[in-house]
Write a protein that holds these residues in place. Structure first.
Motif, PDB file in Angstrom:
ATOM      1  N   LEU B  46      -1.373  76.419  84.811  1.00 25.59           N
ATOM      2  CA  LEU B  46      -2.521  76.671  83.947  1.00 25.59           C
ATOM      3  C   LEU B  46      -2.300  77.866  83.037  1.00 25.59           C
ATOM      4  O   LEU B  46      -1.662  78.834  83.407  1.00 25.59           O
ATOM      5  CB  LEU B  46      -3.757  76.935  84.808  1.00 25.59           C
ATOM      6  CG  LEU B  46      -4.546  75.713  85.260  1.00 25.59           C
ATOM      7  CD1 LEU B  46      -5.819  76.150  85.946  1.00 25.59           C
ATOM      8  CD2 LEU B  46      -4.858  74.811  84.077  1.00 25.59           C
ATOM      9  N   GLU B  50      -7.580  79.468  80.771  1.00 27.86           N
ATOM     10  CA  GLU B  50      -8.358  78.445  81.458  1.00 27.86           C
ATOM     11  C   GLU B  50      -8.818  78.925  82.826  1.00 27.86           C
ATOM     12  O   GLU B  50      -9.578  78.261  83.501  1.00 27.86           O
ATOM     13  CB  GLU B  50      -7.501  77.191  81.633  1.00 27.86           C
ATOM     14  CG  GLU B  50      -7.003  76.623  80.314  1.00 27.86           C
ATOM     15  CD  GLU B  50      -5.917  75.580  80.531  1.00 27.86           C
ATOM     16  OE1 GLU B  50      -6.221  74.549  81.166  1.00 27.86           O
ATOM     17  OE2 GLU B  50      -4.784  75.805  80.092  1.00 27.86           O
ATOM     18  N   LEU B  51      -8.298  80.077  83.227  1.00 26.90           N
ATOM     19  CA  LEU B  51      -8.545  80.542  84.581  1.00 26.90           C
ATOM     20  C   LEU B  51      -9.594  81.653  84.609  1.00 26.90           C
ATOM     21  O   LEU B  51     -10.511  81.649  85.412  1.00 26.90           O
ATOM     22  CB  LEU B  51      -7.221  81.072  85.141  1.00 26.90           C
ATOM     23  CG  LEU B  51      -6.978  80.897  86.606  1.00 26.90           C
ATOM     24  CD1 LEU B  51      -7.022  79.427  86.963  1.00 26.90           C
ATOM     25  CD2 LEU B  51      -5.606  81.454  86.940  1.00 26.90           C
ATOM     26  N   HIS B 116      -4.481  78.294  92.955  1.00 25.15           N
ATOM     27  CA  HIS B 116      -3.737  79.171  92.051  1.00 25.15           C
ATOM     28  C   HIS B 116      -3.228  80.374  92.832  1.00 25.15           C
ATOM     29  O   HIS B 116      -3.808  81.448  92.792  1.00 25.15           O
ATOM     30  CB  HIS B 116      -4.626  79.640  90.894  1.00 25.15           C
ATOM     31  CG  HIS B 116      -5.282  78.510  90.194  1.00 25.15           C
ATOM     32  ND1 HIS B 116      -4.578  77.541  89.525  1.00 25.15           N
ATOM     33  CD2 HIS B 116      -6.588  78.164  90.075  1.00 25.15           C
ATOM     34  CE1 HIS B 116      -5.412  76.658  89.017  1.00 25.15           C
ATOM     35  NE2 HIS B 116      -6.633  77.005  89.339  1.00 25.15           N
TER      36      HIS B 116
END
Ligand code: HEM
Ligand SMILES: [Cu+2]
Ligand SMILES: [Cu+2]
Lengths: 227, 191, 642
Positions: B46, B50-51, B116
């Motif tokens: 990612l 987007e995180l 993640h």
């Protein structure tokens, strides 16, 4: 001090036999030239220091006569200090200029000057080398090269870092995983030269050797097609 | 030797020593910032944008930055030898710091539970090491405040004031690092 | 050897067994001897005291202990390499790799660095008229961190898990993909713990030198050893934090699945940058204090002030500064490109200039002096030519294109032994002989000292000079084997003989110490060398808080001038507060906590990580509620109220 004096003698005696100082390509002779040059300049420095060192220690040793003398207080000496600052700078410039020139010369930058260059892919892995020629042929223990033709090595590693080194042909270049490094060299004499891995790579690092055979161009063609 | 200037001399030593220590910390964090910059954005996985969530960053920052302000109350209290102000300042600062930690832990928890993790790619790894090291500094600071709250009654005022002041430097430093984290870690990927 | 333990088959190499057997035999003997000599109260005193001299002594004793350990490793290396295709004991392949890694790491981190910090501890406060280091408690913590880190690293071998990626731990070889097992975790944790101690020591030294000098002792009147310590401390503060982070990242790679330094996603070369940004300053951290020691010794034994004091200080600062900008000269073959290579080549060559200035200033300090050749001075005299030879090959290595030939060969091994042994080791020996009376009140025997010197120096040149030639003939470093065709047999053979001479010289040191302490000789007196600086104005061994009456300084070499003018140094009773000393076992507790935590990380046992970590944090709390300054501050408050 005797040991210092022995260096040049020893080197002259053995210099021509030491592989690094017995170059078989332009690259290696450039490097050998730098070695000799820096050695010469530095020997001069060593000589000056040795001379002062011996003179002072002999002349000003404590003796029965001077045992109770009080030497004169002496802050320093501007002229002398300028001399031993400026003089080394000049010597170092004398070394720096050829260093820069030769470093650029021996590094592979961008395109090759020679369309006829031979490309060899070199892969290092624990604990062997693979040499791959343009026609896809592979060897492990021996690297065969033609005389008087530019060779460009494309090097990469499958695992850890290795270093590709044929002392008589050129200085070493590291072989990195996930990246390609390059080295160019034109062998100028036929013969068989030692090649080694020079970057510590694990258990059998010491055994990661190969042989480099430089042969005449015609012989090289037949060798390659016969394989 | 006159003992009357003792605390002044010794405090001077300690402050200088602590500043040098903060210099050491600054170098450690700089190295981690460099690491983060080198590995971000990642080659795969990612994209940081987007995180990260804007509101988490803003909320966390509001609390941590204002905690540096509320610590000033305690500092004033030290100057005026006002026990009430010291207590109030410390308590508010502690609450704000703890709230910051809540957001941090929440963010880490979300990232990890969504997969993640450190092992995913080097952007995440350097993010966790950098921000995690900062968070552990905040956590350490919270513990330190508890110790200070207890020490208030136990130590001669001079000594307490000294320890408190050193803590203040620490807390402000941790705040500055957070500002840098916001600028270097979050901002480039949030907008 | 194979052992069947609880159904598990355990393979134990004979060297590990030999080490255990040796320990089981000698351990009780040593304990018995200590008990018989009633040494325990003394040991306890040294283990809990914050007095800088005692802490310095502990630093020195443990460094020497590690020096013997790493020295034995070196002898094993030399035995394995004594002839081509040799098979000495177990030291081929991995065992050889473990032994050179242990040798290098130990020598750098647990011998050279702490030896110098120990000497700083002993001498610097006395030289600047300080009653102790600024933070005595922190100082005790530092020494415990060093000993703990060293012991963790030391222990690796006993569990057959010595680190094996070289002292540089280049990735990706040092990541768990290629060197699984606990081995290199020992490296990480050992260095992490001791590195923290080094950082604390540097902070302490810096504050002490900047704030605790005697009245009138301006920075420009300081002897050169404190100056060197000041600049070294600064370098430590820049270099060691980078190492700490590099190790942390490596630990994440090894244990938590990140890939900072792995091939595909990460950058192996990034490790090299981080390591050498630390590593190059580290070699100056080793060299500068030695320069300081030699400056003081050469001046004292020539009965003359230091020639060109200002340029000596400037050169120290310049070397330190340039030392931060040359790290990539260790990476000429990585392929950074000719621009970066020439840039770093030139900055490296520039360092030769201030270094040259120092050499000439040393020489001219001796000129027109009266050179008294006693052991410390003899070491200083041996240092000058030895170090110059190392410096000279340094400039040769700086020439980037040429370095592609030298790099990673025995030429480099020869070079760095010439500089490190030439400066740090000779410097530490000189310092130990010089300050021994200040540490113990006794003088080491001068004759044995001279024997030590000559044997060591000749052995040294025999060992390392031929290695230049071996390197030029194509012998890479870190190989356990070579062939007859390589043509390096003679060099290696001479080298191994020299190594044993050096080893023998160290036995003379042991004999000398034993001999000195056997006879109940009277005290050496405050000033046995006819010294010039303040440390020789206090009794030997230096007492705790020796400067209750603080000397007032008006020029350099104050003691010398006072002696010449046959006057006492002027004193004042009205000076700044001294640091508060304390007897404490807290650092010992911290040390145990960190040992537990480190082993938790080394073997991945989470409960131990938590237990040790919690205990380490608890030691902060314990410390917070047991501040030795509390009574003093209470007294002050009472005084001020009256
Ligand atoms: C007692 C005399 C010593 C001898 C005989 C000796 C011998 C050696 C040899 C032969 C190597 C090369 C190993 C190899 O490349 O395979 C080596 C490496 C090394 N030595 Fe020494 N050494 C001595 C003292 C020291 C000292 C005093 C220091 C530093 C304070 C030191 C630091 C190192 C370092 C850093 C390495 C590199 C290790 C590595 O490649 O990872 N040595 N030593
Ligand atoms: Cu290799
Ligand atoms: Cu370097």
């Amino acid at each position: 001090m005797k040991k210092l004096a022995m260096i040049p003698i020893l080197l002259i005696l053995s210099g021509c036999n030491l592989r690094v100082l017995d170059p078989k390509s332009q690259t290696a002779s450039d490097q050998a030239f730098l070695i000799y040059l820096s050695f010469g300049i530095m020997m001069f420095v060593v000589l000056v220091v040795a001379l002062l060192f011996i003179t002072f220690t002999v002349k000003y040793r404590e003796t029965e006569k001077n045992r109770h003398d009080i030497p004169k207080h002496e802050e320093g000496n501007r002229t002398l200090e300028i001399i031993w600052t400026v003089f080394p700078i000049i010597l170092l410039i004398g070394l720096a200029v050829p260093t820069v020139m030769i470093t650029y010369d021996v590094s592979y930058i961008g395109a090759s000057s020679d369309d006829n260059a031979l490309h060899v892919n070199v892969t290092g892995e624990q604990f062997r080398w693979t040499f791959e020629y343009e026609n896809g042929e592979k060897t492990h223990k021996t690297l065969v090269l033609p005389k008087d033709r530019e060779v460009i090595f494309h090097l990469t590693s499958k695992d850890v870092i290795h270093s590709f080194w044929v002392p008589k042909l050129a200085g070493k270049i590291d072989v990195l995983p996930g990246e390609e490094t390059r080295l160019k060299v034109t062998p100028e004499e036929t013969g068989t030269y030692q090649g080694k891995c020079a970057e510590y790579c694990g258990t059998l690092h010491a055994d990661m050797r190969f042989e480099t055979k430089v042969i005449k161009q015609a012989e090289f063609q037949t060798w390659l097609s016969k394989k | 030797m006159s003992s009357k200037t003792m605390s002044k001399d010794l405090y001077g030593d300690k402050r200088m020593g602590f500043f040098i220590y903060l210099f050491v910390e600054a170098i450690m964090f700089s190295t981690l910032f460099a690491t983060y910059i080198i590995y971000t954005p990642p080659q795969m996985g990612l994209y940081p944008g987007e995180l990260f969530k804007l509101h988490t960053v803003v909320l966390a920052s509001v609390f941590l930055l204002s905690s540096s302000g509320t610590l000033m109350i305690a500092e004033k209290g030290l100057d005026r030898k006002n026990a009430r102000m010291i207590l109030t300042g410390l308590l508010i600062t502690f609450t704000f710091g703890a709230t910051f930690m809540y957001f941090e832990v929440d963010e880490f928890y979300k990232f990890i539970s969504e997969g993640h993790t450190v092992a995913k790619n080097n952007f995440l790894a350097s993010y966790f090491v950098l921000v995690g090291l900062h968070a552990s500094h905040v956590l350490f600071g919270l513990g330190w405040m508890i110790v200070l709250l207890i020490q208030r009654k136990l130590l001669p005022f001079n000594l307490f004031a000294e320890k408190h002041r050193i803590f203040n430097y620490y807390w402000h430093f941790v705040d500055i690092i957070w500002v840098l984290i916001v600028i270097i870690v979050y901002t480039p990927y949030l907008f | 050897m194979e052992i069947n333990l609880f159904g598990k088959l355990i393979l134990l190499p004979t060297d590990v067994i030999a080490a255990w057997v040796l320990m089981i035999i000698t351990g009780p003997l040593v304990l018995y001897w200590l008990t018989k000599k009633r040494a325990w109260p003394v040991i306890w005193d040294y283990a809990t005291s914050t007095h800088h001299r005692k802490i310095g002594t502990v630093y020195i004793i443990f460094s020497i202990l590690f020096f013997f350990r790493a020295g034995v490793d070196a002898l094993f290396i030399r035995l394995q390499l004594i002839t081509p295709e040799n098979q000495f004991w177990v030291f081929q392949g991995d065992k050889y790799n473990e032994i050179f890694t242990t040798h290098g790491t130990m020598m750098i981190f647990f011998v050279a660095t702490p030896l110098l910090i120990g000497l700083m501890n002993v001498a610097v406060p006395l030289q600047i008229g300080a009653n102790d280091l600024a933070f005595p408690y922190l100082n005790l913590v530092s020494v415990y961190l060093f000993v703990t880190g060293g012991m963790i690293f030391f222990a690796a071998f006993f569990f057959n898990a010595a680190p094996n990626a070289g002292w540089t731990a280049y990735a990706p070889l040092s990541t768990s993909t290629f060197t699984a097992g606990p081995n290199n975790n020992y490296y990480i944790l050992g260095l992490q713990v001791s590195g923290l101690g080094t950082i604390f020591a540097a902070i302490n030294m810096l504050v002490t030198i900047l704030r605790l000098r005697a009245p009138g002792l301006k920075l420009t009147r300081m002897p050169l050893f404190p100056w060197a310590s000041l600049i070294t401390s600064f370098l430590i503060l820049v270099a060691f934090p980078v190492l700490a982070i590099a190790l942390l990242l490596l630990q994440f790679d090894r244990q938590f699945g990140s890939q900072f330094f792995m091939g595909e996603l990460g950058h192996p070369v990034y490790w090299q940058h981080l390591f050498w940004i630390f590593g190059h300053p580290e070699v100056y951290i080793l060299a500068l204090p030695a320069f300081g020691i030699f400056s003081d010794i050469i001046s004292a034994f020539s009965r003359k002030n230091v020639f060109g004091y200002t340029s000596m200080v400037a050169a120290l600062a310049l070397i330190g500064l340039l030392g931060l900008m040359v790290w990539a000269h260790h990476m000429f073959t990585v392929g950074l490109g000719p621009f970066a290579n020439t840039f770093f080549a030139i900055t490296t060559m520039m360092i030769a200039i201030p270094t040259g200035i120092k050499v000439f200033n040393w020489l001219f300090t001796m000129r027109k002096g009266v050179i008294r050749i006693q052991t410390p001075m003899l070491f200083a005299l041996g240092f000058i030519p030895t170090f110059v030879m190392g410096g000279v090959t340094g400039v040769m290595l700086a020439s980037a294109a040429a370095d592609m030939q030298y790099h990673d060969t025995y030429f480099v091994v020869a070079h760095f032994h010439y500089v490190i042994i030439g400066s740090t080791v000779l410097g530490s020996f000189a310092g130990i002989y010089y300050w021994y009376p200040k540490i113990t009140g006794k003088m080491l025997d001068d004759k044995l000292g001279k024997w030590h010197f000559w044997l060591f120096l000749i052995g040294f040149h025999l060992t390392f000079f031929p290695q230049h030639l071996a390197g030029l003939n194509g012998m890479p470093r870190r190989v356990y084997d070579y062939t007859w065709e390589d043509g390096v047999f003679v060099y290696n053979f001479i080298s191994s003989i020299g190594a044993f001479m050096m080893g023998a010289s160290m036995l003379i040191v042991l004999w000398n110490v034993y001999k000195t302490h056997r006879k109940k000789e009277e005290n050496a007196g405050a000033d046995p060398w006819d010294g010039r600086t303040l440390e020789w104005s206090v009794p030997s061994p230096s007492p705790e808080h020796p400067f209750e009456k603080m000397p007032v300084i008006s020029r350099r070499d104050p003691l010398w001038w006072a002696k010449l003018e046959k006057k006492e140094l002027p004193h004042t009773e009205n000076h700044r507060a001294s640091p508060v000393s304390v007897k404490t076992v807290q650092p010992m507790f911290l040390s145990v906590a960190l040992t537990i935590m480190s082993f938790g990380f080394i073997y991945g046992w989470i409960w131990m990580q938590i237990l040790g970590g919690a205990a380490a944090l608890a030691s902060f709390v314990i410390r917070a509620f047991n501040d030795e300054r509390k009574p003093a501050y209470e007294r002050e408050e009472m005084d001020n109220e009256q």
